[in-house]
Design an enzyme around this catalytic site. Structure first.
Site, PDB file in Angstrom:
ATOM      1  N   SER A 131       0.827  -1.203   0.000  1.00  0.00           N
ATOM      2  CA  SER A 131       0.000   0.000   0.000  1.00  0.00           C
ATOM      3  C   SER A 131       0.869   1.264   0.000  1.00  0.00           C
ATOM      4  CB  SER A 131      -0.947  -0.051   1.204  1.00  0.00           C
ATOM      5  OG  SER A 131      -1.925   0.935   1.128  1.00  0.00           O
ATOM      6  N   HIS A 154      -2.742  -1.105  -4.856  1.00  0.00           N
ATOM      7  CA  HIS A 154      -4.202  -1.048  -4.969  1.00  0.00           C
ATOM      8  C   HIS A 154      -4.663   0.410  -4.919  1.00  0.00           C
ATOM      9  CE1 HIS A 154      -4.695   0.029  -0.730  1.00  0.00           C
ATOM     10  NE2 HIS A 154      -3.847  -0.936  -0.425  1.00  0.00           N
TER      11      HIS A 154
END
Length: 253
Positions: A131, A154
């Site tokens: 992340s 993501h």
């Protein structure tokens, strides 16, 4: 007796000595363990030119996480980075990453600070750099990842309130654009490839995004090289020597 100052704000402690006078020191150590989640173990030899900065667990930002969570508090890391920049005895920084991600703005702030250091920096992804850990890994001058480590790419996900108002699609979109632009600027990955990995369906269970493992991260241009601590320190020493030579050459001119 005053303990010597160290860049991470800790003091060196001899754990082998035990006297009545040491009892207040032990209480202070316990307090620091409870507050910072770590003991005062020196990271590098005192004569080393390299400082080690570890970013582990979840990156804690504006919201305090539950005490059982392993966290890296960005308000503790920022003073360390400032001290590293100011300390003439530190010539290079080694960043060790094993994080699940966390606060997007805090992680991006740390990435910007690392990228703006005037001293050579090298990062290693150990275990995971997920992340918001992705821009932190790419913020250094050169990046490594071990073969078994993974990086999760993501879209930005946020919940709750931001600055007292409900989050909007426009806010999330701008936040996501900032993260993408930073990663693309500080790595060799193509913009289209990064977007493809970010929005890929089916790679993550019931979600969108991609888990990138070791060699694939290098193949995509996200990370510079597969390697561990040995090659990372060798690379950092080369960068420090080159930086020192350039600096001396500039002083002569």
């Amino acid at each position: 007796m005053t303990q010597p100052y160290e860049p991470n704000g800790n003091q060196s402690v001899n754990m082998n000595e035990s006297t009545d006078q040491d009892e207040p020191k032990k209480e202070g150590i316990v307090d620091k363990i409870q507050q910072l989640g770590q003991t005062n173990v020196p990271q590098m030899p005192p004569d080393s030119r390299i400082h080690v900065l570890s970013i582990v667990g979840q990156i804690e930002g504006h919201m305090q996480l539950p005490p059982q969570n392993k966290t890296t508090k960005y308000e503790h890391v920022i003073p360390q980075i400032v001290a590293i920049e100011q300390n003439p005895n530190i010539e290079g920084l080694l960043v060790l990453l094993n994080t699940v991600g966390g606060d997007v703005e805090a992680g991006l702030a740390l990435s910007e600070m690392l990228a703006s250091l005037s001293k050579p920096t090298v990062s290693i992804v150990l275990g995971g750099g997920h992340s918001i850990g992705v821009p932190i890994a790419t913020s250094c001058d050169y990046s490594f990842i071990v073969e078994t480590a993974t990086m999760t790419i993501h879209p930005v996900r946020l919940t709750g309130l931001v600055i007292g108002v409900p989050q909007t699609f426009e806010y999330l979109d701008k936040m996501q654009e900032r993260v993408m632009n930073f990663v693309i600027k500080h790595s060799n990955i193509e913009e289209e490839k990064f977007k493809e990995l970010m929005f890929e369906k089916g790679n993550l269970t019931r979600d969108i995004g991609t888990n990138v493992v070791g060699e694939d991260a290098v193949k995509y241009g996200l990370i510079d090289e597969v390697g561990g601590i040995g090659v990372a320190i060798q690379k950092l020493n080369k960068l420090m020597d080159a930086h020192k030579g350039t600096k001396q050459k500039g002083m002569v001119q």
